[in-house]
Scaffold this motif. Sequence first.
Motif, mmCIF file in Angstrom:
data_model
loop_
_atom_site.group_PDB
_atom_site.id
_atom_site.type_symbol
_atom_site.label_atom_id
_atom_site.label_comp_id
_atom_site.label_asym_id
_atom_site.label_seq_id
_atom_site.Cartn_x
_atom_site.Cartn_y
_atom_site.Cartn_z
ATOM 1 N N ARG A 189 42.628 34.662 53.605
ATOM 2 C CA ARG A 189 42.072 35.139 53.942
ATOM 3 C C ARG A 189 41.867 36.959 54.073
ATOM 4 N NH1 ARG A 189 41.123 30.268 57.955
ATOM 5 N NH2 ARG A 189 41.876 28.255 56.514
ATOM 6 N N TYR A 190 42.988 37.399 55.213
ATOM 7 C CA TYR A 190 43.195 38.196 55.096
ATOM 8 C C TYR A 190 43.075 39.101 54.175
ATOM 9 C CZ TYR A 190 44.678 37.269 60.202
ATOM 10 O OH TYR A 190 44.874 36.095 61.703
ATOM 11 N N GLU A 191 43.678 39.125 52.915
ATOM 12 C CA GLU A 191 43.525 39.724 51.973
ATOM 13 C C GLU A 191 42.080 39.963 51.118
ATOM 14 O OE1 GLU A 191 46.736 37.980 49.510
ATOM 15 O OE2 GLU A 191 48.535 38.632 50.616
ATOM 16 N N ALA A 193 39.060 39.483 52.433
ATOM 17 C CA ALA A 193 38.669 40.742 53.880
ATOM 18 C C ALA A 193 38.657 41.663 53.256
ATOM 19 C CB ALA A 193 39.269 40.158 54.986
ATOM 20 N N GLU A 194 40.091 41.948 53.152
ATOM 21 C CA GLU A 194 40.556 43.572 52.614
ATOM 22 C C GLU A 194 39.774 44.209 52.072
ATOM 23 O OE1 GLU A 194 44.109 46.584 53.412
ATOM 24 O OE2 GLU A 194 44.466 44.261 53.694
ATOM 25 N N ALA A 198 36.800 44.847 55.300
ATOM 26 C CA ALA A 198 36.682 44.057 57.136
ATOM 27 C C ALA A 198 37.784 45.119 57.386
ATOM 28 C CB ALA A 198 36.654 42.846 56.465
ATOM 29 N N ARG A 200 39.981 45.683 60.719
ATOM 30 C CA ARG A 200 40.807 44.666 61.618
ATOM 31 C C ARG A 200 40.116 43.763 62.713
ATOM 32 N NH1 ARG A 200 46.927 48.198 62.999
ATOM 33 N NH2 ARG A 200 47.645 48.513 60.811
ATOM 34 N N GLN A 202 36.841 42.909 62.466
ATOM 35 C CA GLN A 202 36.310 41.830 61.831
ATOM 36 C C GLN A 202 36.832 40.523 61.923
ATOM 37 O OE1 GLN A 202 34.308 44.721 58.801
ATOM 38 N NE2 GLN A 202 32.252 44.616 59.789
ATOM 39 N N MET A 203 38.615 41.007 60.771
ATOM 40 C CA MET A 203 38.759 40.752 60.207
ATOM 41 C C MET A 203 39.782 39.454 61.543
ATOM 42 S SD MET A 203 41.537 41.505 57.260
ATOM 43 C CE MET A 203 41.944 43.261 58.281
ATOM 44 N N HIS A 206 36.282 36.877 62.335
ATOM 45 C CA HIS A 206 35.857 36.477 61.905
ATOM 46 C C HIS A 206 36.967 35.626 60.594
ATOM 47 C CE1 HIS A 206 32.100 37.483 62.074
ATOM 48 N NE2 HIS A 206 32.088 38.778 62.422
ATOM 49 N N ILE A 207 38.138 35.729 61.187
ATOM 50 C CA ILE A 207 39.436 34.918 60.864
ATOM 51 C C ILE A 207 40.675 34.593 61.539
ATOM 52 C CG2 ILE A 207 41.425 34.464 58.639
ATOM 53 C CD1 ILE A 207 40.037 36.683 57.396
ATOM 54 N N THR A 208 40.513 35.050 62.333
ATOM 55 C CA THR A 208 41.688 35.348 63.361
ATOM 56 C C THR A 208 41.476 33.810 64.248
ATOM 57 O OG1 THR A 208 42.958 37.252 63.472
ATOM 58 C CG2 THR A 208 43.297 36.043 65.304
#
Length: 292
Positions: A189-191, A193-194, A198, A200, A202-203, A206-208
């Motif tokens: 998911r982070y990969e 978004a990057e 996005a 840090r 925003q990640m 919206h993800i963490t």
Amino acid sequence: MKPAISSSRSDALAAWLFLSPAIVLLGIFVLWPMAYLLYLSFTSGSFTRSGLRWTGLANYIRLLSVPDFWQVLQNTAVFSVATVIPSLVIPLGLAVLLDRKLALRDLWRTAFVLPSFISLVAAGLGFRWLFQTDGPINGLLSPLGLEPIPWLGNTTWAMPVLILLSVWKQLGFNLIVFLAGLQTIPASRYEAAELDGANRWQMFWHITLPGLRPTFLFAMVTTAIFTLRSFETVYVVTGGGPLNSTNILVYYIYEQAFSQFDFGYAAAAATILLGVALIFVYLQVRVWDVES
């Protein structure tokens, strides 16, 4: 059809058989004490030959008419809210930081988790020594030209000392919980978004945070329960003083039961505490469900 019904009944019987030890223990150590507590709250007297006398709602009426009880409720609310918020925010930030590849990361993790293994009594004694009038904290302030502060003898500063102790004590446990929760979020998911550009923040937003919803709820509920039953810290550090400013509900119950030997009145206060805890947890779960 008959064999299917027979099999279903056998499965149900087996399930109840395996659950019965837990149900028995739950009834003996949880449900029965709660029922007996409720019964005691409608009585007066003591566990002597004179016995207990049924008084109905007299203990609750008396409880709600005593000014000290309302101050205790206010102290409990302030202590709980002021402890829960930083006890969640600080460990969450540290968990996100310590989840990355840092120098001496394991050493930092160990240092932050160690306080959770210290008993509340030992931690309370340490804080009482640190914040006494001639203690190390005032020793650090004197070179700055500041007068010694009677931390534990001042109605303004005694409660913040208890809150600081509770936050410090809860930090390690919540840090472990959040670190475990972060491991459940897929790195893909982070990969993704990057790759989408996005940053840090925003990640994280919206993800963490969405990925930590169940973890956050667990940490919030356990921390709230921890604060509502924080008897040792008050008993060791301030004794409810000065001027009743740090007397929270669980300590108030202890005083009424084992200093005044007013068991019915103490049981009524304990029932109020149980109700407050259930309402507190229910509201947290409901708010979290709505936000989800």
